[in-house]
Design a protein around this motif. Structure first.
Motif, PDB file in Angstrom:
ATOM      1  N   HIS A 206       1.340   6.609  -6.042  1.00  0.00           N
ATOM      2  CA  HIS A 206       0.891   6.740  -7.433  1.00  0.00           C
ATOM      3  C   HIS A 206      -0.592   7.101  -7.468  1.00  0.00           C
ATOM      4  O   HIS A 206      -1.366   6.673  -6.601  1.00  0.00           O
ATOM      5  CB  HIS A 206       1.096   5.428  -8.193  1.00  0.00           C
ATOM      6  N   ASN A 207      -0.965   7.874  -8.444  1.00  0.00           N
ATOM      7  CA  ASN A 207      -2.381   8.210  -8.640  1.00  0.00           C
ATOM      8  C   ASN A 207      -2.998   7.131  -9.531  1.00  0.00           C
ATOM      9  O   ASN A 207      -3.062   7.263 -10.752  1.00  0.00           O
ATOM     10  CB  ASN A 207      -2.524   9.587  -9.288  1.00  0.00           C
ATOM     11  N   THR A 208      -3.436   6.055  -8.903  1.00  0.00           N
ATOM     12  CA  THR A 208      -3.911   4.903  -9.673  1.00  0.00           C
ATOM     13  C   THR A 208      -5.202   5.203 -10.434  1.00  0.00           C
ATOM     14  O   THR A 208      -5.417   4.678 -11.531  1.00  0.00           O
ATOM     15  CB  THR A 208      -4.125   3.692  -8.748  1.00  0.00           C
ATOM     16  N   ASP A 209      -6.074   6.038  -9.864  1.00  0.00           N
ATOM     17  CA  ASP A 209      -7.307   6.397 -10.576  1.00  0.00           C
ATOM     18  C   ASP A 209      -6.993   7.133 -11.884  1.00  0.00           C
ATOM     19  O   ASP A 209      -7.616   6.893 -12.919  1.00  0.00           O
ATOM     20  CB  ASP A 209      -8.196   7.286  -9.705  1.00  0.00           C
ATOM     21  N   SER A 210      -6.012   8.025 -11.805  1.00  0.00           N
ATOM     22  CA  SER A 210      -5.602   8.755 -12.998  1.00  0.00           C
ATOM     23  C   SER A 210      -4.997   7.817 -14.038  1.00  0.00           C
ATOM     24  O   SER A 210      -5.249   7.941 -15.243  1.00  0.00           O
ATOM     25  CB  SER A 210      -4.584   9.845 -12.633  1.00  0.00           C
ATOM     26  N   LEU A 211      -4.195   6.852 -13.579  1.00  0.00           N
ATOM     27  CA  LEU A 211      -3.595   5.886 -14.493  1.00  0.00           C
ATOM     28  C   LEU A 211      -4.660   5.017 -15.163  1.00  0.00           C
ATOM     29  O   LEU A 211      -4.582   4.739 -16.362  1.00  0.00           O
ATOM     30  CB  LEU A 211      -2.602   4.992 -13.741  1.00  0.00           C
ATOM     31  N   ILE A 212      -5.660   4.608 -14.390  1.00  0.00           N
ATOM     32  CA  ILE A 212      -6.737   3.796 -14.953  1.00  0.00           C
ATOM     33  C   ILE A 212      -7.511   4.606 -15.991  1.00  0.00           C
ATOM     34  O   ILE A 212      -7.840   4.104 -17.073  1.00  0.00           O
ATOM     35  CB  ILE A 212      -7.683   3.298 -13.838  1.00  0.00           C
TER      36      ILE A 212
ATOM     37  N   MET B  50     -14.585  -3.181 -17.879  1.00  0.00           N
ATOM     38  CA  MET B  50     -15.459  -2.188 -17.259  1.00  0.00           C
ATOM     39  C   MET B  50     -16.379  -2.797 -16.196  1.00  0.00           C
ATOM     40  O   MET B  50     -16.552  -2.194 -15.122  1.00  0.00           O
ATOM     41  CB  MET B  50     -16.278  -1.457 -18.330  1.00  0.00           C
ATOM     42  N   PRO B  51     -16.973  -3.968 -16.447  1.00  0.00           N
ATOM     43  CA  PRO B  51     -17.772  -4.578 -15.371  1.00  0.00           C
ATOM     44  C   PRO B  51     -16.944  -4.845 -14.113  1.00  0.00           C
ATOM     45  O   PRO B  51     -17.456  -4.692 -12.988  1.00  0.00           O
ATOM     46  CB  PRO B  51     -18.271  -5.883 -16.005  1.00  0.00           C
ATOM     47  N   TYR B  52     -15.675  -5.234 -14.319  1.00  0.00           N
ATOM     48  CA  TYR B  52     -14.804  -5.474 -13.156  1.00  0.00           C
ATOM     49  C   TYR B  52     -14.569  -4.174 -12.394  1.00  0.00           C
ATOM     50  O   TYR B  52     -14.658  -4.142 -11.149  1.00  0.00           O
ATOM     51  CB  TYR B  52     -13.480  -6.073 -13.605  1.00  0.00           C
ATOM     52  N   LEU B  53     -14.252  -3.097 -13.136  1.00  0.00           N
ATOM     53  CA  LEU B  53     -14.009  -1.808 -12.483  1.00  0.00           C
ATOM     54  C   LEU B  53     -15.269  -1.300 -11.799  1.00  0.00           C
ATOM     55  O   LEU B  53     -15.202  -0.693 -10.721  1.00  0.00           O
ATOM     56  CB  LEU B  53     -13.531  -0.781 -13.517  1.00  0.00           C
ATOM     57  N   THR B  54     -16.418  -1.549 -12.399  1.00  0.00           N
ATOM     58  CA  THR B  54     -17.688  -1.116 -11.811  1.00  0.00           C
ATOM     59  C   THR B  54     -17.910  -1.753 -10.437  1.00  0.00           C
ATOM     60  O   THR B  54     -18.445  -1.124  -9.515  1.00  0.00           O
ATOM     61  CB  THR B  54     -18.859  -1.471 -12.748  1.00  0.00           C
ATOM     62  N   LYS B  55     -17.478  -2.987 -10.278  1.00  0.00           N
ATOM     63  CA  LYS B  55     -17.663  -3.705  -9.021  1.00  0.00           C
ATOM     64  C   LYS B  55     -16.575  -3.402  -8.000  1.00  0.00           C
ATOM     65  O   LYS B  55     -16.813  -3.486  -6.788  1.00  0.00           O
ATOM     66  CB  LYS B  55     -17.681  -5.215  -9.276  1.00  0.00           C
ATOM     67  N   ASN B  56     -15.384  -3.054  -8.452  1.00  0.00           N
ATOM     68  CA  ASN B  56     -14.242  -2.999  -7.535  1.00  0.00           C
ATOM     69  C   ASN B  56     -13.583  -1.626  -7.407  1.00  0.00           C
ATOM     70  O   ASN B  56     -12.658  -1.468  -6.611  1.00  0.00           O
ATOM     71  CB  ASN B  56     -13.172  -3.996  -7.989  1.00  0.00           C
ATOM     72  N   ALA B  57     -14.041  -0.638  -8.159  1.00  0.00           N
ATOM     73  CA  ALA B  57     -13.435   0.696  -8.094  1.00  0.00           C
ATOM     74  C   ALA B  57     -14.529   1.754  -8.169  1.00  0.00           C
ATOM     75  O   ALA B  57     -15.703   1.436  -8.377  1.00  0.00           O
ATOM     76  CB  ALA B  57     -12.438   0.876  -9.234  1.00  0.00           C
TER      77      ALA B  57
ATOM     78  N   ASN C 146       0.817  -1.221   0.000  1.00  0.00           N
ATOM     79  CA  ASN C 146       0.000   0.000   0.000  1.00  0.00           C
ATOM     80  C   ASN C 146       0.851   1.272   0.000  1.00  0.00           C
ATOM     81  O   ASN C 146       0.453   2.293  -0.558  1.00  0.00           O
ATOM     82  CB  ASN C 146      -0.955   0.013   1.196  1.00  0.00           C
ATOM     83  N   GLU C 147       2.032   1.189   0.659  1.00  0.00           N
ATOM     84  CA  GLU C 147       2.897   2.378   0.690  1.00  0.00           C
ATOM     85  C   GLU C 147       3.339   2.766  -0.732  1.00  0.00           C
ATOM     86  O   GLU C 147       3.433   3.954  -1.074  1.00  0.00           O
ATOM     87  CB  GLU C 147       4.135   2.125   1.545  1.00  0.00           C
ATOM     88  N   VAL C 148       3.615   1.741  -1.552  1.00  0.00           N
ATOM     89  CA  VAL C 148       4.016   2.009  -2.936  1.00  0.00           C
ATOM     90  C   VAL C 148       2.821   2.502  -3.744  1.00  0.00           C
ATOM     91  O   VAL C 148       2.917   3.456  -4.527  1.00  0.00           O
ATOM     92  CB  VAL C 148       4.609   0.735  -3.586  1.00  0.00           C
ATOM     93  N   LEU C 149       1.673   1.856  -3.532  1.00  0.00           N
ATOM     94  CA  LEU C 149       0.470   2.243  -4.275  1.00  0.00           C
ATOM     95  C   LEU C 149       0.069   3.688  -3.968  1.00  0.00           C
ATOM     96  O   LEU C 149      -0.367   4.418  -4.855  1.00  0.00           O
ATOM     97  CB  LEU C 149      -0.687   1.304  -3.927  1.00  0.00           C
ATOM     98  N   SER C 150       0.206   4.084  -2.713  1.00  0.00           N
ATOM     99  CA  SER C 150      -0.197   5.437  -2.316  1.00  0.00           C
ATOM    100  C   SER C 150       0.661   6.526  -2.942  1.00  0.00           C
ATOM    101  O   SER C 150       0.268   7.694  -2.984  1.00  0.00           O
ATOM    102  CB  SER C 150      -0.155   5.567  -0.788  1.00  0.00           C
TER     103      SER C 150
ATOM    104  N   THR D  41      -9.783   0.922  -3.568  1.00  0.00           N
ATOM    105  CA  THR D  41      -9.202   0.643  -4.880  1.00  0.00           C
ATOM    106  C   THR D  41      -7.929  -0.184  -4.782  1.00  0.00           C
ATOM    107  O   THR D  41      -7.645  -1.022  -5.649  1.00  0.00           O
ATOM    108  CB  THR D  41      -8.905   1.963  -5.620  1.00  0.00           C
ATOM    109  N   GLU D  42      -7.161   0.022  -3.701  1.00  0.00           N
ATOM    110  CA  GLU D  42      -5.875  -0.675  -3.583  1.00  0.00           C
ATOM    111  C   GLU D  42      -6.045  -2.196  -3.491  1.00  0.00           C
ATOM    112  O   GLU D  42      -5.115  -2.942  -3.793  1.00  0.00           O
ATOM    113  CB  GLU D  42      -5.111  -0.168  -2.358  1.00  0.00           C
ATOM    114  N   GLN D  43      -7.252  -2.638  -3.113  1.00  0.00           N
ATOM    115  CA  GLN D  43      -7.478  -4.079  -3.015  1.00  0.00           C
ATOM    116  C   GLN D  43      -7.413  -4.765  -4.381  1.00  0.00           C
ATOM    117  O   GLN D  43      -7.100  -5.953  -4.471  1.00  0.00           O
ATOM    118  CB  GLN D  43      -8.837  -4.355  -2.355  1.00  0.00           C
ATOM    119  N   MET D  44      -7.718  -4.018  -5.436  1.00  0.00           N
ATOM    120  CA  MET D  44      -7.646  -4.596  -6.778  1.00  0.00           C
ATOM    121  C   MET D  44      -6.237  -5.043  -7.113  1.00  0.00           C
ATOM    122  O   MET D  44      -6.039  -6.005  -7.861  1.00  0.00           O
ATOM    123  CB  MET D  44      -8.108  -3.574  -7.843  1.00  0.00           C
ATOM    124  N   PHE D  45      -5.250  -4.357  -6.555  1.00  0.00           N
ATOM    125  CA  PHE D  45      -3.856  -4.645  -6.889  1.00  0.00           C
ATOM    126  C   PHE D  45      -3.339  -5.901  -6.190  1.00  0.00           C
ATOM    127  O   PHE D  45      -2.170  -6.255  -6.346  1.00  0.00           O
ATOM    128  CB  PHE D  45      -2.982  -3.435  -6.556  1.00  0.00           C
ATOM    129  N   SER D  46      -4.237  -6.544  -5.457  1.00  0.00           N
ATOM    130  CA  SER D  46      -3.916  -7.852  -4.870  1.00  0.00           C
ATOM    131  C   SER D  46      -4.771  -8.948  -5.493  1.00  0.00           C
ATOM    132  O   SER D  46      -4.805 -10.078  -4.987  1.00  0.00           O
ATOM    133  CB  SER D  46      -4.152  -7.816  -3.349  1.00  0.00           C
TER     134      SER D  46
END
Length: 248
Positions: free
Chosen positions: A104-110, A173-180, A98-102, A203-208
């Motif tokens: 980065h702006n993951t929403d912007s990257l997505i 998109m269905p995956y993102l709709t459920k998890n982000a 999570n420290e690494v994920l935080s 959102t960080e849970q998706m990265f696991s």
């Protein structure tokens, strides 16, 4: 002139000079044939001249249209390189803490990863040539072949676009709709939401999640596949522009 020849024929017939009349008649036929051949030659010359002028106009129009298409496809390729880069950055973040994920702006990257669009070049001139049958006015066999190759590549592009769009709309998109939070993601797109989602999505849970990684991998593959076709179109554009720039 017709009356003149008629009087000569009548005089020869009245003097019962059939042999001379026959020679005269043959000569007259030869003159008529020569006149017809000259007229046909002039007509053919005029037609060739007009066809050449029309061919030059066609080449000029094709050159203008395909130069614009080249500029557009290069812009699209540049955007798609950004989409692919963002997707690869997301893949590299999968499994990180999570420290690494935080950091980065993951929403912007997505948002950047999925902001794709289709390349739709102008084909008005080429479509008119194909529908009107005027493509035959182009004397260069090589250029005609490249125009057919362009049409074939456009069909391939449509298939690759359908593959890209179908996967994103029906899988990712269905995956993102459920998890982000799509609102958080869209805040970096054209919606530009001023406030983040009040639901505080994890959102960080998706990265696991291996499913998220697989979705990103499939998306990266679809983007790359589409870009390869765009590169092939760009190469064909170069060849068409080169040939239509040469005076025929």
């Amino acid at each position: 002139m017709i009356k003149f020849f008629r009087k000569i024929r009548q005089k020869l017939l009245s003097e019962n000079k059939f042999s001379k009349y026959l020679i005269y008649a043959i000569g007259e036929i030869i003159l008529v044939v020569i006149g017809i051949l000259i007229a046909l030659g002039i007509n053919n010359y005029n037609n060739k001249h007009l066809n050449k002028e029309e061919e030059q106009a066609i080449l000029k129009s094709l050159n203008f249209e395909f130069r614009k298409n080249k500029k557009d496809v290069e812009n699209v390729l540049s955007d798609y390189q950004d989409y692919l880069t963002s997707t690869k950055l997301l893949i590299n973040l999968v499994g990180e803490k999570n420290e690494v994920l935080s950091s980065h702006n993951t929403d912007s990257l997505i948002e950047r990863s999925i902001s794709y669009y289709d390349y739709s070049p102008s084909q008005n001139v080429l479509s008119d040539l194909l529908s009107s049958g005027k493509l035959k006015l182009i004397r260069s066999d090589s250029l005609r072949l490249k125009l057919f190759q362009w049409s074939s590549l456009m069909s391939e592009k449509r298939e690759d676009w359908d593959t890209l769009d179908d996967f994103l709309q029906n899988m990712f998109m269905p995956y993102l709709t459920k998890n982000a939070s799509l609102k958080n993601i869209d805040s970096y797109g054209f919606l530009k939401w001023k406030e983040k989602s009040k639901l505080n999505p994890k959102t960080e849970q998706m990265f696991s999640d291996i499913e998220f990684e697989n979705n990103l991998d499939n998306h990266a593959w679809s983007l790359t596949n589409y870009m390869i076709t765009l590169e092939n179109l760009n190469n064909t554009l170069d060849k068409i522009i080169e040939e239509t720039s040469i005076s025929k």
